[in-house]
Write an enzyme that holds these catalytic residues in place. Structure first.
Site, PDB file in Angstrom:
ATOM      1  N   LYS A 231       0.831  -1.201   0.000  1.00  0.00           N
ATOM      2  CA  LYS A 231       0.000   0.000   0.000  1.00  0.00           C
ATOM      3  C   LYS A 231       0.868   1.254   0.000  1.00  0.00           C
ATOM      4  O   LYS A 231       1.941   1.255   0.613  1.00  0.00           O
ATOM      5  CB  LYS A 231      -0.847   0.043   1.290  1.00  0.00           C
ATOM      6  CG  LYS A 231      -2.030  -0.880   1.318  1.00  0.00           C
ATOM      7  CD  LYS A 231      -2.802  -0.685   2.628  1.00  0.00           C
ATOM      8  CE  LYS A 231      -3.952  -1.659   2.758  1.00  0.00           C
ATOM      9  NZ  LYS A 231      -5.011  -1.500   1.751  1.00  0.00           N
ATOM     10  N   ARG A 305     -10.517 -11.191   2.093  1.00  0.00           N
ATOM     11  CA  ARG A 305     -11.419 -12.223   1.549  1.00  0.00           C
ATOM     12  C   ARG A 305     -10.731 -13.579   1.532  1.00  0.00           C
ATOM     13  O   ARG A 305     -11.390 -14.617   1.628  1.00  0.00           O
ATOM     14  CB  ARG A 305     -11.889 -11.799   0.157  1.00  0.00           C
ATOM     15  CG  ARG A 305     -10.757 -11.606  -0.815  1.00  0.00           C
ATOM     16  CD  ARG A 305     -11.169 -10.824  -2.049  1.00  0.00           C
ATOM     17  NE  ARG A 305     -11.161  -9.378  -1.823  1.00  0.00           N
ATOM     18  CZ  ARG A 305     -11.480  -8.476  -2.749  1.00  0.00           C
ATOM     19  NH1 ARG A 305     -11.864  -8.862  -3.948  1.00  0.00           N
ATOM     20  NH2 ARG A 305     -11.443  -7.189  -2.478  1.00  0.00           N
TER      21      ARG A 305
HETATM   22  N1  BES Z   1      -8.154  -3.526   4.505  1.00  0.00           N
HETATM   23  C1  BES Z   1      -8.312  -3.131   3.170  1.00  0.00           C
HETATM   24  C2  BES Z   1      -9.593  -2.382   2.895  1.00  0.00           C
HETATM   25  C3  BES Z   1      -9.813  -1.051   3.518  1.00  0.00           C
HETATM   26  C4  BES Z   1      -9.057   0.041   3.174  1.00  0.00           C
HETATM   27  C5  BES Z   1     -10.871  -0.879   4.397  1.00  0.00           C
HETATM   28  C6  BES Z   1      -9.315   1.262   3.736  1.00  0.00           C
HETATM   29  C7  BES Z   1     -11.144   0.341   4.941  1.00  0.00           C
HETATM   30  C8  BES Z   1     -10.358   1.430   4.617  1.00  0.00           C
HETATM   31  C9  BES Z   1      -8.314  -4.331   2.251  1.00  0.00           C
HETATM   32  O1  BES Z   1      -7.525  -5.403   2.636  1.00  0.00           O
HETATM   33  C10 BES Z   1      -7.799  -3.860   0.942  1.00  0.00           C
HETATM   34  O2  BES Z   1      -6.658  -3.501   0.876  1.00  0.00           O
HETATM   35  N2  BES Z   1      -8.657  -3.847  -0.067  1.00  0.00           N
HETATM   36  C11 BES Z   1      -8.292  -3.385  -1.344  1.00  0.00           C
HETATM   37  C12 BES Z   1      -8.841  -4.384  -2.335  1.00  0.00           C
HETATM   38  C13 BES Z   1      -8.255  -4.234  -3.710  1.00  0.00           C
HETATM   39  C14 BES Z   1      -6.807  -4.635  -3.731  1.00  0.00           C
HETATM   40  C15 BES Z   1      -9.064  -5.120  -4.627  1.00  0.00           C
HETATM   41  C16 BES Z   1      -8.905  -2.015  -1.545  1.00  0.00           C
HETATM   42  O3  BES Z   1     -10.003  -1.770  -1.055  1.00  0.00           O
HETATM   43  O4  BES Z   1      -8.259  -1.182  -2.178  1.00  0.00           O
HETATM   44 MN    MN Z   2      -5.538  -5.260   1.972  1.00  0.00          MN
END
Ligand code: BES
Ligand code: MN
Ligand code: ZN
Length: 451
Positions: A231, A305
């Site tokens: 990230k 997931r």
């Molecule tokens: N934990 C995150 C989602 C998240 C981010 C929840 C910010 C609340 C606030 C999750 O693991 C994630 O990184 N999701 C990605 C999915 C993508 C890679 C398909 C996202 O939401 O960008």
């Molecule tokens: Mn994630």
């Protein structure tokens, strides 16, 4: 020190609905009426009424609907230290006491505010007990989320789960590290294996074995760096909260056990750190999940997931009547609904409707989202049964939910909550930081369904 008690003494604290203010005022002694008029109090908000010796004789707080759960959320912050005896309509007392308690919440593990808080006396044991149970569960959720990842790794979630189970005479078991491979939890292991803190599957069981089975599943990603598809800094900053789903189901379980609901409860928490190291899982890897479906990793940041699909699969073993999961699953849900409204998906309309109504009645709103089946094709993989995320940016919360649904038989009564788990701005009764979303709604629904 307890912030609430059932004593019948303290500075009178009158909490009234704005529209009843004129009637209330008429019943007050001359000096009270005089003070309120002299200070131009207009029957809205707080007034501290002095006695002739300069002490506080009484307090009045008028608000639009004091029976709403957060209407009195700022009281604990506004009142000077001292004990206040609540005078309010009986119907409103639980909400007032709850708001007082959650409004008094502070996260003081690393520094103390040093301020002494007011104490609320409510001369009704039942109100004190009910509000305390609800607020204690909320504080548990907040504490777990607010605790930095360095002090809230899978072993810490394990300790909390074990303590909670012990407190209510439940059973706690866990599968740790490489045992996850031996016991066939490949995705939980894959996501968590690069961390110094071994991945775990936490498992609490509680309640009458013959009661209806309810299983809660919570995403316990103790820190989400994104893995190798790392990230950016801004997106990583709050990722200590990525075990928010686990915190939510522990808080909800606490309510269920404290109120002794007639359920055979199971709580499953895949607890991992999505870390970066030489042994991390990679984009392009294919993992055979617990149920046999193969998943191609498109992005290691879609890890929630992955850990959930193995946990949902083992949840099916007991054939529960209802499965509910909570997860900080997607940023896309926050784009869709903002940070303060949790979205949820449900396979059964009646369950969705019951939870939605409970949310409205308890000022814990939730919004149903569609399990729109045509989007399933966005999870196509050329070399595996499914991809762990869609290629494009659209409908991300839905495709995440559809990924989970792929692991469940069509007739299962299932709800999936995608929550923020964090207040990015303070609201009455809700300080900035970790927050429980939707658990009072779900609890109220469960209480009606399983009492
Ligand atoms: N934990 C995150 C989602 C998240 C981010 C929840 C910010 C609340 C606030 C999750 O693991 C994630 O990184 N999701 C990605 C999915 C993508 C890679 C398909 C996202 O939401 O960008
Ligand atoms: Mn994630
Ligand atoms: Zn995550």
């Amino acid at each position: 020190m307890s912030l609430i008690n059932a004593e019948n003494q303290g500075i009178p604290l009158h909490i009234i609905n704005q529209k009843n203010y004129p009637t209330w005022l008429q019943a007050q002694p001359e000096n009270v009426a005089q003070w309120l008029s002299a200070t131009a109090y207009e029957g809205k908000g707080l007034s501290l009424i002095p006695a002739t010796d300069g002490s506080i004789q009484g307090v009045v707080f008028a608000t639009e609907n004091c029976g709403e759960f957060f209407a009195c959320g700022d009281l604990a912050k506004q009142l000077p230290a001292g004990q206040y005896l609540l005078h309010a309509e009986p119907d409103n007392k639980v909400a007032i006491a709850f708001a007082f308690l959650v409004g008094a919440y502070r996260f003081e593990r690393y520094k103390s505010s040093g301020k002494s808080l007011p104490v609320l006396a409510v001369a009704d044991e039942n109100v004190v007990a009910t509000a305390t149970k609800l607020a204690t569960a909320t504080a548990l959720v907040r504490d777990l989320i607010n605790t930095p990842a360095g002090d809230m790794m899978p072993q810490h979630l394990s300790e909390t789960s074990a303590q909670l189970a012990a407190e209510f005479a439940g059973e706690f078991t866990e599968i740790v590290g490489d045992d996850l491979l031996a016991e066939n939890y490949p995705t939980i292991h894959a996501v968590g294996r690069a961390s110094q803190h071994a991945p775990r599957l936490l498992d609490i069981r509680w309640g009458d074995k013959n009661a209806p089975k309810l299983t809660l599943v919570g995403k316990g990603v103790c820190f989400d760096s994104g893995g190798l598809d790392v990230k950016p800094a801004a997106g990583m900053r709050l990722m200590k909260k990525d075990m928010g789903g686990a915190a939510h189901v522990l808080g909800l379980a606490r309510m269920i056990m404290a109120f002794n609901l007639n359920v055979n409860l199971r709580v499953l928490i895949p607890a991992v750190e999505n870390a970066i190291a030489g042994n991390a899982f990679r984009p392009g890897d294919v993992i055979t999940t617990r149920n046999g479906l193969t998943v191609e990793i498109d992005n290691t940041d879609a890890e929630g997931r992955l850990v959930l699909c193995d946990a949902l699969d083992v949840a099916l073993d007991d054939e529960p009547e209802l499965i509910i999961d909570f997860a900080t699953l997607t940023g896309a849900m926050r784009v869709a609904l903002g940070t303060e409204l949790p979205g949820f998906f449900a396979t059964k309309d009646a369950t969705a409707q019951g939870i939605t109504e409970a949310g409205l009645n308890n000022q814990d709103p939730v919004w149903r989202m569609p399990l729109h089946q045509p989007y399933m094709s966005m999870l196509h993989s050329d070399i595996a049964d499914i991809s762990n995320c869609a290629a494009g940016p659209f409908g991300g919360a839905i495709t995440a939910a559809l990924y989970l649904q792929k692991f469940l038989p069509a007739d299962v009564d299932w709800c999936h909550f995608d929550v923020m788990a964090y207040n990015i701005r303070p609201l009455p009764g809700r300080p900035k930081g970790g927050e429980a979303f939707g658990i009072r709604a779900v609890f109220d629904y469960l209480q009606a369904r399983f009492s």
